[in-house]
Design an enzyme around this catalytic site. Sequence first.
Site, PDB file in Angstrom:
ATOM      1  N   HIS A 100      44.774  46.100  37.226  1.00 38.09           N
ATOM      2  CA  HIS A 100      43.898  44.984  37.604  1.00 38.09           C
ATOM      3  C   HIS A 100      42.560  45.155  36.874  1.00 38.09           C
ATOM      4  O   HIS A 100      41.518  45.356  37.499  1.00 38.09           O
ATOM      5  CB  HIS A 100      43.701  44.965  39.116  1.00 38.09           C
ATOM      6  CG  HIS A 100      43.260  43.641  39.658  1.00 38.09           C
ATOM      7  ND1 HIS A 100      42.967  42.549  38.872  1.00 38.09           N
ATOM      8  CD2 HIS A 100      43.040  43.224  40.944  1.00 38.09           C
ATOM      9  CE1 HIS A 100      42.604  41.532  39.617  1.00 38.09           C
ATOM     10  NE2 HIS A 100      42.642  41.912  40.882  1.00 38.09           N
ATOM     11  N   ASP A 106      40.933  49.300  49.523  1.00 43.61           N
ATOM     12  CA  ASP A 106      41.802  48.161  49.242  1.00 43.61           C
ATOM     13  C   ASP A 106      42.785  48.048  50.406  1.00 43.61           C
ATOM     14  O   ASP A 106      42.926  48.981  51.206  1.00 43.61           O
ATOM     15  CB  ASP A 106      42.550  48.372  47.912  1.00 43.61           C
ATOM     16  CG  ASP A 106      43.261  47.122  47.421  1.00 43.61           C
ATOM     17  OD1 ASP A 106      43.082  46.044  48.027  1.00 43.61           O
ATOM     18  OD2 ASP A 106      44.012  47.217  46.433  1.00 43.61           O
ATOM     19  N   ARG A 113      48.688  36.148  36.331  1.00 44.85           N
ATOM     20  CA  ARG A 113      48.757  36.987  37.540  1.00 44.85           C
ATOM     21  C   ARG A 113      50.231  37.032  37.925  1.00 44.85           C
ATOM     22  O   ARG A 113      50.815  36.019  38.313  1.00 44.85           O
ATOM     23  CB  ARG A 113      47.917  36.348  38.657  1.00 44.85           C
ATOM     24  CG  ARG A 113      47.814  37.150  39.949  1.00 44.85           C
ATOM     25  CD  ARG A 113      46.903  36.396  40.912  1.00 44.85           C
ATOM     26  NE  ARG A 113      46.746  37.041  42.195  1.00 44.85           N
ATOM     27  CZ  ARG A 113      45.782  37.886  42.514  1.00 44.85           C
ATOM     28  NH1 ARG A 113      44.882  38.211  41.596  1.00 44.85           N
ATOM     29  NH2 ARG A 113      45.692  38.409  43.717  1.00 44.85           N
ATOM     30  N   CYS A 120      37.962  45.265  47.054  1.00 44.65           N
ATOM     31  CA  CYS A 120      38.346  44.188  46.141  1.00 44.65           C
ATOM     32  C   CYS A 120      38.823  42.941  46.867  1.00 44.65           C
ATOM     33  O   CYS A 120      39.007  41.895  46.222  1.00 44.65           O
ATOM     34  CB  CYS A 120      39.394  44.678  45.151  1.00 44.65           C
ATOM     35  SG  CYS A 120      40.843  45.433  45.908  1.00 44.65           S
ATOM     36  N   ARG A 177      33.199  38.814  39.895  1.00 44.47           N
ATOM     37  CA  ARG A 177      34.445  38.539  39.179  1.00 44.47           C
ATOM     38  C   ARG A 177      34.233  37.431  38.140  1.00 44.47           C
ATOM     39  O   ARG A 177      34.720  37.518  37.011  1.00 44.47           O
ATOM     40  CB  ARG A 177      35.543  38.122  40.170  1.00 44.47           C
ATOM     41  CG  ARG A 177      36.073  39.250  41.047  1.00 44.47           C
ATOM     42  CD  ARG A 177      36.891  40.257  40.256  1.00 44.47           C
ATOM     43  NE  ARG A 177      38.011  39.629  39.586  1.00 44.47           N
ATOM     44  CZ  ARG A 177      39.188  39.346  40.162  1.00 44.47           C
ATOM     45  NH1 ARG A 177      39.393  39.630  41.438  1.00 44.47           N
ATOM     46  NH2 ARG A 177      40.164  38.799  39.474  1.00 44.47           N
ATOM     47  N   GLN A 198      39.231  43.004  37.756  1.00 41.07           N
ATOM     48  CA  GLN A 198      38.576  43.443  38.978  1.00 41.07           C
ATOM     49  C   GLN A 198      37.634  44.603  38.701  1.00 41.07           C
ATOM     50  O   GLN A 198      36.500  44.637  39.182  1.00 41.07           O
ATOM     51  CB  GLN A 198      39.620  43.859  40.013  1.00 41.07           C
ATOM     52  CG  GLN A 198      39.046  44.461  41.282  1.00 41.07           C
ATOM     53  CD  GLN A 198      38.246  43.463  42.090  1.00 41.07           C
ATOM     54  OE1 GLN A 198      38.760  42.422  42.476  1.00 41.07           O
ATOM     55  NE2 GLN A 198      36.979  43.764  42.333  1.00 41.07           N
TER      56      GLN A 198
END
Length: 318
Positions: free
Chosen positions: A140, A230, A113, A269, A297, A143
């Site tokens: 991402h 988001d 990440r 998310c 996830r 996700q």
Amino acid sequence: MTTVRHLLTGTELSRDDLLAVLRRAHELKAHDVAVGGNPSGGPTHPASLAGLSVGLIFQKPSTRTRISMEVGVHELGAHPLLLRPDEMQLSRGESVKDTARILSRHVHAVGIRTNKDALLEELAAEGTIPVVNLLTDGHHPCQVVADLLTLQEAFPDRLSEDGGLDDLHLAYVGDGNNVARSIALVGSIAGLQVTVVAPDGYQLAAGETPAVLASDPATGVAGADCLYADVWVSMGDTDSDERRAALRDYGLDDALLDAAAPGAIALHCLPAHPGEEISAEVLYGDRQRIWDQAENRRHAQKALLEWVLRAGPFRDAA
């Protein structure tokens, strides 16, 4: 020699690959429910990664990604090796090339990440083990695989014969960021129709994804089965006041859900800021699948780890 599988943008997955990963994620989630329901003497998690180690590098803060990856790796029988920036020589100038070579000698895969996609790409190019994108400035993918799993659960009667989402329409509302880009790219592989609704200056570049681009929230979400939000101000954004001003008409609330298709659901998310990009009524109400989405996830990432490592049902895949 077998080609190393990476998950850098998610576009490495073919439709068959992606739908197989989603089927496996459903199976792993069913295992999880069985184990949780009968912890003594019941079924155990499939130890498909027994004896392996997975390095997890977090150069940015994380809640869901870290928890879901660390627990997921453990549940598959592997050892999660957590690596923080201040504990690595990368923070003192060691090259990505040298780091990739060392990681390749000690662990079987690495998830990272980070900020720049170039760092992720260099790790993949210089190492000999799978690299999984746990979030970068550009993408991402983990996700979005969890998002697709959630949509399959929410609309089981709307799926194609192979499990595809060709009959579903998702409208992302807000900042055209890494999550929006990944939804458009990875979602389209599964057949999902995607509209990204964002104001000028915050929209994805025309032609970079298959998504339909729109600027008006009310018309942009028309016919959508899912509305997706988001945060307006992401990690690293320094123009918070300008962003909030530009995006103030792009909040996901009950009125916007009413403008979508009947029975539309909300996804986010996380982390969320109620009263900004999503209302508290939607975030905690009965028109959302956000908390299922967060749980998914772990199940999605476990299936993705099996895919990149050719483990479990992917063992004999070419």
